[in-house]
Design a protein around this motif. Structure first.
Motif, PDB file in Angstrom:
ATOM      1  N   ALA A  17      39.106 -55.788   0.858  1.00 35.45           N
ATOM      2  CA  ALA A  17      38.396 -55.981   1.794  1.00 35.45           C
ATOM      3  C   ALA A  17      38.864 -55.275   2.882  1.00 35.45           C
ATOM      4  O   ALA A  17      39.952 -54.819   2.998  1.00 35.45           O
ATOM      5  N   SER A  18      37.994 -54.719   3.881  1.00 36.99           N
ATOM      6  CA  SER A  18      38.321 -53.927   4.954  1.00 36.99           C
ATOM      7  C   SER A  18      39.431 -54.418   6.015  1.00 36.99           C
ATOM      8  O   SER A  18      40.117 -53.815   6.590  1.00 36.99           O
ATOM      9  N   VAL A  32      39.391 -44.734   1.550  1.00 38.53           N
ATOM     10  CA  VAL A  32      37.935 -44.560   1.706  1.00 38.53           C
ATOM     11  C   VAL A  32      37.512 -45.865   2.376  1.00 38.53           C
ATOM     12  O   VAL A  32      37.661 -46.886   1.709  1.00 38.53           O
ATOM     13  N   LEU A  33      36.911 -45.917   3.463  1.00 42.01           N
ATOM     14  CA  LEU A  33      36.223 -47.167   3.975  1.00 42.01           C
ATOM     15  C   LEU A  33      34.495 -46.946   3.532  1.00 42.01           C
ATOM     16  O   LEU A  33      33.863 -46.049   3.863  1.00 42.01           O
ATOM     17  N   SER A  34      34.071 -48.036   2.907  1.00 38.42           N
ATOM     18  CA  SER A  34      32.672 -48.051   2.448  1.00 38.42           C
ATOM     19  C   SER A  34      32.139 -48.617   3.481  1.00 38.42           C
ATOM     20  O   SER A  34      32.444 -49.416   4.350  1.00 38.42           O
ATOM     21  N   CYS A  40      34.514 -52.721   2.464  1.00 34.71           N
ATOM     22  CA  CYS A  40      35.783 -52.558   1.873  1.00 34.71           C
ATOM     23  C   CYS A  40      36.443 -51.101   1.890  1.00 34.71           C
ATOM     24  O   CYS A  40      35.870 -50.306   2.302  1.00 34.71           O
ATOM     25  N   LYS A  41      37.849 -51.286   1.742  1.00 36.21           N
ATOM     26  CA  LYS A  41      38.454 -50.107   1.694  1.00 36.21           C
ATOM     27  C   LYS A  41      39.169 -49.542   0.275  1.00 36.21           C
ATOM     28  O   LYS A  41      39.398 -50.716  -0.445  1.00 36.21           O
ATOM     29  N   THR A  42      39.074 -48.228  -0.167  1.00 38.75           N
ATOM     30  CA  THR A  42      39.690 -47.961  -1.297  1.00 38.75           C
ATOM     31  C   THR A  42      40.982 -47.204  -0.990  1.00 38.75           C
ATOM     32  O   THR A  42      40.850 -45.994  -0.415  1.00 38.75           O
TER      33      THR A  42
END
Length: 193
Positions: A17-18, A32-34, A40-42
């Motif tokens: 989750a972000s 990466v922030l979607s 969410c963040k990867t």
């Protein structure tokens, strides 16, 4: 790449989750922030030390065991069993949540495959499989989850699980193989007889 002699530096991806941060061994390459809802963040990490593929699969098994332990602890805070015989409720709820975790993070195929392996083992050698499940302390959890899944239905009244004919047959064969066991040898699973 599944040979223990072959090692490489893996790139590991963690999507959270972000508002969370994923921490891993290795070096953070990028994040990466979607823009999806919910966002969410990867995080992508590269392992600095070459490892075998077996190390990665151990990580997955550890996550599953940790998910079960956390679920059992979380439900244990809110539900207190009156007697040791009532622990099946905590085991069942934790098992259900763990199965949900496997479906969400490893996919439906992995969840089905794990259940199929247990059912298949029960059919071919019920007494040995039950003794192993009992030694691992997961017999009650597995049977609670199994019976719960057999009873689930959709709003239409159709079965939610075991849609394929083969899954139904294997499931029923596994259950009927338990009936061949003597009742005194299955006291830990007496509720299922």
């Amino acid at each position: 790449m599944d040979d223990n002699l072959q090692r490489c530096c893996y790139d590991l991806e963690f999507t959270v989750a972000s508002n969370l941060v994923a921490i891993s061994s290795g070096t953070l390459l990028y994040q990466v922030l979607s823009k999806d809802d919910p966002s969410c963040k990867t995080f992508v990490y590269r392992l600095d030390v070459p490892v075998t593929a077996g190390w990665i699969s151990l990580t997955i098994e550890t996550r599953i065991k940790l998910a079960y332990a956390l679920a059992r602890q979380w439900f244990g805070v809110y539900i207190t069993s009156e007697t040791p015989n009532d622990d099946w409720l905590l085991d069942g709820l934790a098992g259900f949540l763990t199965d949900t975790f496997i479906k969400r993070f490893l996919g439906n195929n992995e969840a089905r495959y794990r259940r199929y392996k247990i059912v298949d083992a029960l059919y071919y050698n019920p007494s040995f499989t039950l003794s192993i499940l009992q030694k691992l302390g997961v017999a009650t959890e597995i049977f609670n989850l199994w019976f719960h899944m057999l009873q689930q239905t959709k709003k239409s009244g159709a079965r939610a699980n075991s849609k394929r004919e083969h899954e139904k047959k294997v499931s029923y064969l596994g259950l009927t193989s338990l009936l061949s066991l003597p009742a005194q040898g299955a006291t830990y699973c007496a509720w299922c007889f």
